[in-house]
Design a protein around this motif. Sequence first.
Motif, PDB file in Angstrom:
ATOM      1  N   UNK A 110       7.856  24.541   2.982  1.00 24.27           N
ATOM      2  CA  UNK A 110       7.313  23.245   2.580  1.00 24.27           C
ATOM      3  C   UNK A 110       7.315  22.288   3.771  1.00 24.27           C
ATOM      4  N   UNK A 111       6.277  21.485   3.862  1.00 23.90           N
ATOM      5  CA  UNK A 111       6.217  20.486   4.922  1.00 23.90           C
ATOM      6  C   UNK A 111       6.883  19.200   4.442  1.00 23.90           C
ATOM      7  N   UNK A 112       7.147  18.307   5.360  1.00 25.60           N
ATOM      8  CA  UNK A 112       7.745  17.017   4.999  1.00 25.60           C
ATOM      9  C   UNK A 112       6.804  16.259   4.072  1.00 25.60           C
ATOM     10  N   UNK A 113       5.509  16.357   4.326  1.00 26.25           N
ATOM     11  CA  UNK A 113       4.530  15.687   3.461  1.00 26.25           C
ATOM     12  C   UNK A 113       4.601  16.229   2.036  1.00 26.25           C
ATOM     13  N   UNK A 114       4.746  17.538   1.885  1.00 29.90           N
ATOM     14  CA  UNK A 114       4.861  18.130   0.554  1.00 29.90           C
ATOM     15  C   UNK A 114       6.152  17.682  -0.127  1.00 29.90           C
ATOM     16  N   UNK A 115       7.229  17.614   0.641  1.00 30.04           N
ATOM     17  CA  UNK A 115       8.511  17.220   0.062  1.00 30.04           C
ATOM     18  C   UNK A 115       8.486  15.785  -0.445  1.00 30.04           C
ATOM     19  N   UNK A 116       7.672  14.960   0.163  1.00 32.19           N
ATOM     20  CA  UNK A 116       7.586  13.568  -0.290  1.00 32.19           C
ATOM     21  C   UNK A 116       7.109  13.474  -1.729  1.00 32.19           C
ATOM     22  N   UNK A 117       6.424  14.505  -2.223  1.00 35.83           N
ATOM     23  CA  UNK A 117       5.910  14.459  -3.590  1.00 35.83           C
ATOM     24  C   UNK A 117       6.975  14.726  -4.640  1.00 35.83           C
ATOM     25  N   UNK A 118       8.089  15.332  -4.250  1.00 34.99           N
ATOM     26  CA  UNK A 118       9.133  15.620  -5.244  1.00 34.99           C
ATOM     27  C   UNK A 118      10.541  15.196  -4.838  1.00 34.99           C
ATOM     28  N   UNK A 119      10.754  14.805  -3.609  1.00 41.41           N
ATOM     29  CA  UNK A 119      12.098  14.419  -3.164  1.00 41.41           C
ATOM     30  C   UNK A 119      12.384  12.972  -3.537  1.00 41.41           C
ATOM     31  N   UNK A 120      13.470  12.793  -4.271  1.00 37.60           N
ATOM     32  CA  UNK A 120      13.891  11.451  -4.671  1.00 37.60           C
ATOM     33  C   UNK A 120      15.404  11.454  -4.845  1.00 37.60           C
ATOM     34  N   UNK A 121      16.046  10.424  -4.360  1.00 39.33           N
ATOM     35  CA  UNK A 121      17.499  10.333  -4.462  1.00 39.33           C
ATOM     36  C   UNK A 121      17.971  10.195  -5.901  1.00 39.33           C
ATOM     37  N   UNK A 122      17.090   9.762  -6.778  1.00 43.01           N
ATOM     38  CA  UNK A 122      17.481   9.569  -8.175  1.00 43.01           C
ATOM     39  C   UNK A 122      17.309  10.835  -9.020  1.00 43.01           C
ATOM     40  N   UNK A 123      16.818  11.919  -8.428  1.00 42.29           N
ATOM     41  CA  UNK A 123      16.620  13.170  -9.162  1.00 42.29           C
ATOM     42  C   UNK A 123      17.651  14.209  -8.751  1.00 42.29           C
ATOM     43  N   UNK A 124      18.009  15.058  -9.691  1.00 39.16           N
ATOM     44  CA  UNK A 124      18.905  16.169  -9.374  1.00 39.16           C
ATOM     45  C   UNK A 124      18.095  17.260  -8.674  1.00 39.16           C
ATOM     46  N   UNK A 125      18.772  18.172  -7.968  1.00 40.48           N
ATOM     47  CA  UNK A 125      18.040  19.281  -7.350  1.00 40.48           C
ATOM     48  C   UNK A 125      17.239  20.101  -8.366  1.00 40.48           C
ATOM     49  N   UNK A 126      17.765  20.268  -9.569  1.00 45.59           N
ATOM     50  CA  UNK A 126      17.038  21.018 -10.606  1.00 45.59           C
ATOM     51  C   UNK A 126      15.734  20.311 -10.979  1.00 45.59           C
ATOM     52  N   UNK A 127      15.780  18.997 -11.084  1.00 47.88           N
ATOM     53  CA  UNK A 127      14.571  18.241 -11.399  1.00 47.88           C
ATOM     54  C   UNK A 127      13.548  18.321 -10.262  1.00 47.88           C
TER      55      UNK A 127
END
Length: 89
Positions: free
Chosen positions: A58-75
Amino acid sequence: MIRKSKKRYRQKKKRWHFFNKEEKKSKEPDRFIETYLAGDTFNEAQKEFLIKCLEEGDTVEEMKTYASASLTPAMMQRLRQVRKKRRGQ
């Protein structure tokens, strides 16, 4: 005469950069570290998940679509899977 050689050099350099995609790839880990690992925004489990995603391509741009500090790794994993299904991967 010197002008022509400088012009040719610049043209060759531009073509080289266009075809050399490694330069963009080499900056990817730096952007990843700055965005996700350097600060205290993400906890250890989230960071481990994001590193795994980077390792899987995954690229950093792709990760921006699902990475959030308020979400668990499972989410984040579920959002990642939805994104991949929509893109047909």
